[in-house]
Scaffold this active site. Structure first.
Site, PDB file in Angstrom:
ATOM      1  N   GLY A 139      -3.656  -9.802  -4.883  1.00  0.00           N
ATOM      2  CA  GLY A 139      -3.202  -8.658  -4.061  1.00  0.00           C
ATOM      3  C   GLY A 139      -2.185  -9.523  -5.772  1.00  0.00           C
ATOM      4  O   GLY A 139      -1.037  -9.630  -5.651  1.00  0.00           O
ATOM      5  N   GLU A 149      -6.674  -6.735  -7.088  1.00  0.00           N
ATOM      6  CA  GLU A 149      -5.522  -5.866  -6.467  1.00  0.00           C
ATOM      7  C   GLU A 149      -6.805  -4.661  -6.109  1.00  0.00           C
ATOM      8  O   GLU A 149      -7.580  -3.651  -6.312  1.00  0.00           O
ATOM      9  CB  GLU A 149      -4.632  -5.358  -7.524  1.00  0.00           C
ATOM     10  CG  GLU A 149      -3.950  -4.140  -6.882  1.00  0.00           C
ATOM     11  CD  GLU A 149      -2.287  -4.038  -6.032  1.00  0.00           C
ATOM     12  OE1 GLU A 149      -2.270  -5.589  -6.328  1.00  0.00           O
ATOM     13  OE2 GLU A 149      -2.788  -3.656  -5.220  1.00  0.00           O
ATOM     14  N   ASN A 156     -11.548  -5.253  -2.155  1.00  0.00           N
ATOM     15  CA  ASN A 156     -10.442  -6.234  -1.299  1.00  0.00           C
ATOM     16  C   ASN A 156     -10.969  -7.365  -0.779  1.00  0.00           C
ATOM     17  O   ASN A 156     -12.166  -8.359  -0.844  1.00  0.00           O
ATOM     18  CB  ASN A 156     -11.125  -5.424   0.238  1.00  0.00           C
ATOM     19  CG  ASN A 156     -10.024  -5.639   1.520  1.00  0.00           C
ATOM     20  OD1 ASN A 156      -9.877  -6.710   1.540  1.00  0.00           O
ATOM     21  ND2 ASN A 156     -10.869  -4.766   2.681  1.00  0.00           N
ATOM     22  N   CYS A 161       1.678 -13.796  -3.928  1.00  0.00           N
ATOM     23  CA  CYS A 161       2.453 -13.456  -4.389  1.00  0.00           C
ATOM     24  C   CYS A 161       2.949 -13.155  -3.172  1.00  0.00           C
ATOM     25  O   CYS A 161       2.819 -11.306  -3.856  1.00  0.00           O
ATOM     26  CB  CYS A 161       2.481 -13.719  -5.366  1.00  0.00           C
ATOM     27  SG  CYS A 161       2.478 -15.124  -6.904  1.00  0.00           S
ATOM     28  N   ASP A 184       1.873  -8.463   2.125  1.00  0.00           N
ATOM     29  CA  ASP A 184       2.635  -6.853   3.025  1.00  0.00           C
ATOM     30  C   ASP A 184       2.764  -7.874   3.930  1.00  0.00           C
ATOM     31  O   ASP A 184       1.665  -9.025   4.601  1.00  0.00           O
ATOM     32  CB  ASP A 184       0.957  -6.815   2.971  1.00  0.00           C
ATOM     33  CG  ASP A 184       2.030  -4.687   3.062  1.00  0.00           C
ATOM     34  OD1 ASP A 184       2.634  -5.374   3.954  1.00  0.00           O
ATOM     35  OD2 ASP A 184       0.483  -4.060   3.262  1.00  0.00           O
ATOM     36  N   GLU A 204       6.561  -9.497 -10.567  1.00  0.00           N
ATOM     37  CA  GLU A 204       7.739  -8.597 -10.748  1.00  0.00           C
ATOM     38  C   GLU A 204       8.052  -8.405  -8.885  1.00  0.00           C
ATOM     39  O   GLU A 204       9.984  -8.024  -9.571  1.00  0.00           O
ATOM     40  CB  GLU A 204       7.190  -7.027 -10.377  1.00  0.00           C
ATOM     41  CG  GLU A 204       6.806  -6.337 -11.468  1.00  0.00           C
ATOM     42  CD  GLU A 204       5.485  -7.248 -12.857  1.00  0.00           C
ATOM     43  OE1 GLU A 204       5.149  -8.402 -11.727  1.00  0.00           O
ATOM     44  OE2 GLU A 204       4.965  -7.275 -13.935  1.00  0.00           O
ATOM     45  N   GLU A 205       8.073  -8.892  -7.895  1.00  0.00           N
ATOM     46  CA  GLU A 205       8.478  -8.852  -6.914  1.00  0.00           C
ATOM     47  C   GLU A 205       9.675  -9.869  -6.876  1.00  0.00           C
ATOM     48  O   GLU A 205      10.413  -9.758  -6.039  1.00  0.00           O
ATOM     49  CB  GLU A 205       7.280  -8.988  -6.063  1.00  0.00           C
ATOM     50  CG  GLU A 205       7.825  -8.521  -4.382  1.00  0.00           C
ATOM     51  CD  GLU A 205       8.057  -7.297  -4.276  1.00  0.00           C
ATOM     52  OE1 GLU A 205       8.597  -6.783  -3.949  1.00  0.00           O
ATOM     53  OE2 GLU A 205       7.180  -6.632  -5.657  1.00  0.00           O
TER      54      GLU A 205
END
Lengths: 434, 303
Positions: free
Chosen positions: B121, B144, B181, B201, B204, B280-281
């Site tokens: 992810g 991803e 996936n 990281c 969800d 980024e998160e």
């Protein structure tokens, strides 16, 4: 007319059949019906319970939301009257045009010692264990229900552990659970219970087996082409994967010959594969295209959304593989066809080789094999069941016992429209659009 | 009076629509341009030779870094649905030379290195970009599931590789991304015990209880991660959602093949630092002064 058998299973002396929610046992010496069980479970109660639980949860959520907003706007008079929410939960009824719900018996399996029968019912998503009480043969029912264990998700496949002390179940959500058979308490399973192992895909088949050194393994297959081999019961250790399939897997079989080392797998691919699962080796691939192409019919047409312009795209899949221990062979059934292939495992257990292709008057629904016979359930108005002698690979011509079984079997319907689904394996095919 | 307001509103709406369609067209154009570039360069070995060959085309222009705003996509994707994904039949079928052409030995027809670090992810790829110079001897793969986000990372890597051709410290040849996936197909990509590090990281959170099976850390999936990790390999987790953090810790603690690493490790490990500040998160949480929860686990030998 009589409803075709959806599932059959034979030990040689006994024949188990499942049609709709009805389970029967026939004695293959006399053709008499010696056991029966009908699933009378009414799912409304469990649905009611579920609805009630969901209602309570929602009420709670609304309450907490309300208390939040109220604390913010305390001055505002709450004009809206709160609905009295203590009404009885309504059972949702499917609307017009909704697909029919079929509550049928999904699987028949015998324990390793052949003293118990394990089945799956759709109605309450249960695994059910029957003890076979042969002393009760003459009183009409040898089936003695000893456990009915509901599961949180619909079970797809169920077996017993090597020592027959536990049932091991795989569900459509990909999780596998195991339950003690002799524990009189029912285990409370919900979405928070930890499964034995899990796939992120529908579980399609499952085998618990052991090697010569008594090391036990659990082999699980799914819709995503995986055959996974994990240790048992410490299934958190994944030993290996058998890679090679390019479409879903519907069936795996481990024959007893050659020390349980062979595994045959089939499904949505146009081949079946012979593996040495202990070594993780692919030994041989048997191509089906040439054999089966002439026998495909309109049932094999690809659904219109995925069809080509000429409307001639056809798909087929392997719906059943059974081991024929006596002659080191397997019998392979392609769904919705009238052909049965006997395939020999030759060349010192290294190769798959066609032995014989046997044609029937109508499509085959299901098959099972005992040591001496292959029993074939047919999609036919008059002749629902027939048998093949394994030695000669010929259809038994005069068979009084089989005829008697059919006489004693009486699941009647008015027309074919009332049939439960006979061919369901094709639904496993993946159709991704984005 | 009201007429005027109405007219004004109408005008505004028209303008808005116009603006929107303009933006849309702009985005489409941008995406198309980038797609062509990507198609041509995705699996190309970008090195000195590439530079000399490419001169006439580009006049030595540097490929610009992609702009994130053109790659926006819904933040969630259902991991259970049958997406049209490309994945190898088995790890042996995987052609890594397309992803890391720099590490492909043409003479012996094999890869010099294997992927040993996976970012599950990976989002917009911030972690990989920062890991790349720190681990010049490791191949790093991001996975991803969202198409546009994967495209962004691909474009980013192409641009980074081209821009840093003469950079001695890193040329970003050791990172790449795959749309996939990981919950379903991780063992299709990696051999048993291939990986040294796996990163999760800011996954969800899937707050609803009925969605918990969709979380990236579950006791059943951990067995698969243990399968692809080698003994002593490390799982890194970081999230800003306390509930999810507790969930991950609970399941990792329970799993017999993982052992929790202490705070001393967290303090001294450079990956933890990069993971905390580079994604980024992570930066977003930093801006919002949110809390970050970190835990790392070591893969134990099979009992």
């Amino acid at each position: 007319m009589k409803h075709p058998f959806q599932l059959i299973l034979s030990t040689g002396n006994l024949l188990f059949t499942a049609t709709k929610n009805e389970l029967y046992v026939f004695d293959l010496k006399s053709g008499n019906k010696i056991g029966e069980w009908i699933d009378t479970f009414d799912s409304t109660e469990t649905i009611k319970e579920k609805v009630k639980k969901e209602q309570e949860r929602q009420l709670k959520e609304n309450e907490s939301k309300k208390s939040k907003t109220e604390s913010l706007e305390e001055d505002e008079p709450t004009k809206k009257k709160r609905k009295s929410n203590n009404s009885e939960p309504k059972i949702p009824t499917p609307g017009e045009g909704a697909p029919t719900i079929y509550n049928y018996i999904r699987s028949l399996k015998l324990s390793n010692d052949e003293k118990s029968l394990i089945i799956i019912t759709d109605s309450d998503k249960s695994g059910i264990v029957f003890k076979l009480d042969l002393s009760n043969k003459n009183n009409g029912n040898i089936l003695k229900l000893i456990k009915r264990q509901p599961f949180p998700k619909r079970p797809n496949v169920i077996v017993t552990s090597n020592d027959d002390s536990e049932i091991v179940m795989g569900d459509k959500f990909g999780d596998v659970y195991k339950i003690q058979i002799n524990d009189p308490e029912l285990k409370k399973l919900d979405s928070e219970s930890d499964p034995l192992l899990g796939h992120v895909s529908m579980l399609t088949d499952l085998i618990v087996t052991k090697q010569d050194n008594d090391q036990e393994f659990i082999i699980t297959t799914d819709r995503d082409e995986h055959i996974r081999i994990s240790k048992f019961p410490s299934s958190f250790i994944i030993d290996k994967f058998l890679f090679g399939h390019e479409s879903f897997i519907s069936n795996i079989v481990i024959p007893k010959f050659n020390n349980n080392q062979l595994l045959i797998s089939g499904g949505g691919d146009n081949f079946i594969t012979l593996w040495n699962w202990v070594k993780g080796e692919e030994l041989d691939r048997f191509q089906l295209d040439d054999l089966i192409k002439p026998h495909l019919n309109e049932l094999h047409l690809t659904p219109s959304r995925f069809q080509n312009e000429e409307n001639n795209l056809k798909e087929y899949c392997v719906s059943k593989i059974v081991a024929l221990e006596k002659i080191n062979s397997i019998a392979v059934l392609i769904e919705s066809t009238n052909q049965l292939f006997i395939i020999k495992i030759s060349d010192n257990f290294q190769k798959l080789e066609l032995d014989k292709s046997i044609q029937f008057d109508s499509n085959i629904v299901t098959i099972t094999a005992s040591y001496e016979k292959v029993f074939v359930g047919l999609d036919n108005d008059s002749n629902l069941l027939t048998s093949i002698d394994i030695e000669t690979r010929e259809i038994d011509q005069s068979n009084d016992i089989i005829n008697k079984v059919q006489e004693n079997y009486s699941v009647e319907v008015n027309s074919r429209d009332e049939f439960y689904p006979l061919y369901t394996t094709y639904q496993l095919r993946k159709r991704s659009e984005h | 009076m009201s007429e005027i307001i109405k007219q004004e509103k109408k005008l505004n709406r028209n303008e808005l629509q116009k603006l929107q369609s303009e933006n849309y067209a702009k985005r489409q154009n941008y995406r198309q341009e980038r797609e062509e570039l990507r198609k041509n360069l995705k699996h190309v070995r970008i090195d000195q030779e590439f530079l000399t060959n490419d001169k006439e085309n580009n006049d030595n222009d540097k490929i610009e870094l992609p702009k994130k705003r053109f790659y926006r996509q819904r933040a969630h994707s259902n991991p259970f649905s049958d997406h049209r994904l490309e994945y190898p039949i088995s790890p042996n079928h995987m052609d890594w030379s397309k992803f890391y052409p720099y590490y492909y030995d043409e003479i012996n027809n094999k890869m010099n290195k294997q992927v040993t670090i996976a970012d599950i992810g990976c989002g917009f790829g911030g972690l990989m970009v920062d890991l790349s110079p720190e681990f010049p001897n490791n191949l790093i793969l991001g996975m991803e599931i969202r198409v546009q986000v994967t495209n962004y990372v691909e474009d980013r890597i192409i641009a980074l590789r081209q821009q840093n051709l003469n950079n001695d410290s890193t040329n970003y040849q050791n990172i790449n991304v795959i749309r996939g996936n990981a919950m379903k197909f991780l063992p299709n990509f990696f051999q048993k015990s291939q990986l040294e590090k796996i990163f999760f990281c800011f996954p969800d959170p899937h707050f609803k209880q009925r969605k918990h099976k969709a979380r990236i850390v579950t006791n059943t999936l951990l067995s698969e991660y243990a399968y692809v990790l080698k003994e002593g390999g490390i799982i890194y987790t970081i999230t800003d959602v306390l509930d999810l953090h507790e969930w991950m810790v609970k399941h990792l603690d329970q799993h017999p093949l993982f052992e929790r690493l202490d705070e001393v490790f967290e303090k001294n490990d450079k990956c933890v630092e990069i993971m905390t500040y580079s994604t980024e998160e992570g930066k977003k949480v930093e801006r919002n002064k949110g809390q970050k929860y970190i835990k790392c686990y070591k893969r134990l030998p099979n009992p």
